[in-house]
Design an enzyme around this catalytic site. Sequence first.
Site, short mmCIF file in Angstrom:
data_model
loop_
_atom_site.label_atom_id
_atom_site.label_comp_id
_atom_site.label_asym_id
_atom_site.label_seq_id
_atom_site.Cartn_x
_atom_site.Cartn_y
_atom_site.Cartn_z
N GLU A 1 -27.70 -9.97 20.33
CA GLU A 1 -27.75 -9.07 21.50
C GLU A 1 -29.13 -9.17 22.18
O GLU A 1 -29.23 -9.05 23.41
CB GLU A 1 -27.48 -7.61 21.09
CG GLU A 1 -26.10 -7.37 20.48
CD GLU A 1 -24.92 -7.67 21.42
OE1 GLU A 1 -25.08 -7.61 22.66
OE2 GLU A 1 -23.83 -8.00 20.88
N HIS B 1 -19.37 -12.14 25.44
CA HIS B 1 -18.49 -11.30 24.62
C HIS B 1 -17.00 -11.57 24.84
O HIS B 1 -16.20 -11.29 23.96
CB HIS B 1 -18.77 -9.81 24.87
CG HIS B 1 -20.03 -9.34 24.16
ND1 HIS B 1 -21.26 -9.90 24.41
CD2 HIS B 1 -20.24 -8.40 23.21
CE1 HIS B 1 -22.17 -9.29 23.65
NE2 HIS B 1 -21.58 -8.39 22.92
N ARG C 1 -23.21 -2.72 34.59
CA ARG C 1 -23.25 -2.67 33.12
C ARG C 1 -22.37 -3.74 32.48
O ARG C 1 -22.57 -4.11 31.33
CB ARG C 1 -22.85 -1.25 32.66
CG ARG C 1 -23.33 -0.89 31.28
CD ARG C 1 -23.25 0.61 31.03
NE ARG C 1 -23.35 0.88 29.60
CZ ARG C 1 -23.43 2.09 29.06
NH1 ARG C 1 -23.44 3.15 29.82
NH2 ARG C 1 -23.51 2.24 27.77
N ARG D 1 -16.20 21.68 22.64
CA ARG D 1 -16.40 21.19 24.02
C ARG D 1 -17.74 20.50 24.24
O ARG D 1 -18.22 20.38 25.35
CB ARG D 1 -16.25 22.32 25.04
CG ARG D 1 -14.89 22.98 24.96
CD ARG D 1 -14.59 23.77 26.21
NE ARG D 1 -13.26 24.31 26.12
CZ ARG D 1 -12.97 25.48 25.55
NH1 ARG D 1 -13.94 26.21 25.06
NH2 ARG D 1 -11.74 25.90 25.52
N ASN E 1 -21.67 -7.79 28.93
CA ASN E 1 -20.60 -8.48 28.21
C ASN E 1 -20.79 -9.99 28.16
O ASN E 1 -19.91 -10.71 27.71
CB ASN E 1 -19.24 -8.18 28.86
CG ASN E 1 -18.77 -6.79 28.48
OD1 ASN E 1 -19.07 -6.32 27.39
ND2 ASN E 1 -18.08 -6.13 29.39
N HIS F 1 -15.53 -12.10 21.42
CA HIS F 1 -14.60 -11.16 20.77
C HIS F 1 -13.34 -11.88 20.31
O HIS F 1 -12.80 -11.60 19.24
CB HIS F 1 -14.20 -10.05 21.75
CG HIS F 1 -15.23 -8.96 21.85
ND1 HIS F 1 -15.39 -8.19 22.97
CD2 HIS F 1 -16.15 -8.53 20.95
CE1 HIS F 1 -16.37 -7.33 22.76
NE2 HIS F 1 -16.86 -7.51 21.55
N LYS G 1 -31.78 -2.70 28.42
CA LYS G 1 -30.54 -1.94 28.31
C LYS G 1 -30.65 -0.63 29.10
O LYS G 1 -29.73 -0.25 29.81
CB LYS G 1 -30.21 -1.68 26.83
CG LYS G 1 -29.02 -0.77 26.61
CD LYS G 1 -27.75 -1.44 26.16
CE LYS G 1 -26.53 -0.56 26.36
NZ LYS G 1 -25.67 -0.40 25.24
N1 LIG Z 1 -21.49 2.41 21.94
C1 LIG Z 1 -21.91 1.23 22.33
O1 LIG Z 1 -22.47 1.07 23.41
C2 LIG Z 1 -21.71 0.06 21.40
C3 LIG Z 1 -22.30 -1.16 21.71
C4 LIG Z 1 -22.15 -2.21 20.81
C5 LIG Z 1 -21.41 -2.04 19.65
N2 LIG Z 1 -20.84 -0.83 19.40
C6 LIG Z 1 -20.08 -0.62 18.16
O2 LIG Z 1 -20.99 -0.73 17.08
C7 LIG Z 1 -20.28 -1.15 15.93
C8 LIG Z 1 -21.06 -2.24 15.25
O3 LIG Z 1 -22.32 -1.73 14.89
P1 LIG Z 1 -23.15 -2.35 13.68
O4 LIG Z 1 -23.18 -3.83 13.82
O5 LIG Z 1 -24.41 -1.61 13.60
O6 LIG Z 1 -22.16 -2.09 12.44
P2 LIG Z 1 -22.12 -0.97 11.28
O7 LIG Z 1 -22.46 0.35 11.77
O8 LIG Z 1 -20.82 -1.15 10.60
O9 LIG Z 1 -23.30 -1.45 10.31
C9 LIG Z 1 -23.17 -2.70 9.67
C10 LIG Z 1 -23.32 -2.56 8.15
O10 LIG Z 1 -24.68 -2.35 7.83
C11 LIG Z 1 -24.81 -1.19 6.99
N3 LIG Z 1 -26.14 -0.65 7.30
C12 LIG Z 1 -26.52 0.04 8.39
N4 LIG Z 1 -27.84 0.23 8.38
C13 LIG Z 1 -28.31 -0.33 7.24
C14 LIG Z 1 -29.61 -0.49 6.69
N5 LIG Z 1 -30.70 -0.06 7.32
N6 LIG Z 1 -29.72 -1.12 5.50
C15 LIG Z 1 -28.61 -1.61 4.86
N7 LIG Z 1 -27.36 -1.53 5.35
C16 LIG Z 1 -27.22 -0.90 6.54
C17 LIG Z 1 -23.64 -0.33 7.35
O11 LIG Z 1 -23.33 0.57 6.34
C18 LIG Z 1 -22.55 -1.37 7.55
O12 LIG Z 1 -22.03 -1.77 6.31
C19 LIG Z 1 -18.90 -1.57 16.38
O13 LIG Z 1 -17.98 -0.58 16.02
C20 LIG Z 1 -19.03 -1.65 17.89
O14 LIG Z 1 -17.82 -1.36 18.56
C21 LIG Z 1 -20.99 0.22 20.24
#
Ligand SMILES: NC(=O)c1ccc[n+]([C@@H]2O[C@H](COP(=O)([O-])OP(=O)(O)OC[C@H]3O[C@@H](n4cnc5c(N)ncnc54)[C@H](O)[C@@H]3O)[C@@H](O)[C@H]2O)c1
Length: 364
Positions: free
Chosen positions: A188, A251, A244, A124, A248, A255, A230
């Site tokens: 971003e 986006h 919020r 939970r 977007n 997307h 943010k």
């Molecule tokens: N929760 C939210 O508010 C929010 C906002 C934006 C995006 N997201 C989500 O975030 C995700 C995208 O995040 P991302 O772009 O960080 O992708 P990711 O987490 O897949 O990381 C990208 C790649 O970089 C690698 N990596 C991470 N840190 C590293 C480092 N320091 N050195 C080398 N490699 C490294 C990872 O293993 C992966 O292969 C999506 O799923 C998206 O939906 C969430």
Amino acid sequence: MTRIEVNLEKKPSTSYEIYIGQNILDRMGLVITKKNWASRYIIITDSNVSPLHGDRVQAALKEMGLKVDQIDFPAGEASKNIQTIFSIIHRMIEVGADRTSALIALGGGVVGDITGFVASIYMRGIPYIQVPTTLLAQVDSSIGGKTAIDLPQGKNILGTFHQPKGVFIDLAFLKTLPPREFGNGLAEIVKCGIIDDPELLSLLEKEAEAIRNQDMILLEKIIARTCRIKKGIVEIDEMETGLRRILNFGHTIGHAIEAESGYSISHGEAVSVGMVAAANISDRLKYLPSEDRERIRSLIRMIGLTDRIPPTLSTDGVSSRIKRDKKKEGDIVRFVLLKKIGVPFVNGGVPEALVRETIEALKK
Ligand SMILES: NC(=O)c1ccc[n+]([C@@H]2O[C@H](COP(=O)([O-])OP(=O)(O)OC[C@H]3O[C@@H](n4cnc5c(N)ncnc54)[C@H](O)[C@@H]3O)[C@@H](O)[C@H]2O)c1
């Protein structure tokens, strides 16, 4: 080390701090020990980050006498599913995690979304800490408490709002980040400048080359500034019922472009070109002065992002993906447009023909 407080006034108990700096793992250990959020900590990370940074993070925590375990899962968006959630939960049960345990998300947005989701449902709800390692996670996904996993029917369909106890942003992680991932975060940052901070935009213009070369001192300043934007938006609209949505910007078309390319176009490239498209539409609808539209396009190029899509990408495909998006909110496709730099608004009345024309023009 810069500290930024995220104040969620409706529930002050969920307020938290963002710590930003270079090589801050020792100080992170100290803060976690002092805050005493849990009796033990489980690092959740992916198969890329684990060999690069897992040991260092574990060592920094163990040095402080904290009890630490680690669970890894395969890197990539394909892991953001319910099977991964179950396998992490099974491992947590095996290592004896209970309600007094906390999770540490060590990785990019995928790790952050998965860890936050598990933390929000395990027994939970248990606490979690964000230690973002991609630029995108540092300026965007680690702040705000949105968690999610994907279903075959679409991205981020299952999710919760669960705020972290703290966010520790160590710029040292960026040194191992592939350039494409760096670009995803940069897009971003540019977005935040466009929608909320003309001064940040000027700084990005002035220092475009140093940013491309990953000057760490400058990056720290820019990351802190973007996190403040943010957090300011999240404080006003924690549950994404209104303001919020301006996050977007770029986006909606972005997307659609990303998905239509079969993800061969990166998120950062797609959002960059999506921002150019949104600026062009804002100009065509006579909201945005053409000088501002041109300023946005030129910054995106200067900073090493793209303002073009491949001529082979199907306009029909992109357009139908945008329309499919509208199912989420009745019959209207909502675009975030601009009245000027720093003044975005949500518009529900962009004619489809104009969207198609804009996409076509970006191919030339
Ligand atoms: N929760 C939210 O508010 C929010 C906002 C934006 C995006 N997201 C989500 O975030 C995700 C995208 O995040 P991302 O772009 O960080 O992708 P990711 O987490 O897949 O990381 C990208 C790649 O970089 C690698 N990596 C991470 N840190 C590293 C480092 N320091 N050195 C080398 N490699 C490294 C990872 O293993 C992966 O292969 C999506 O799923 C998206 O939906 C969430």
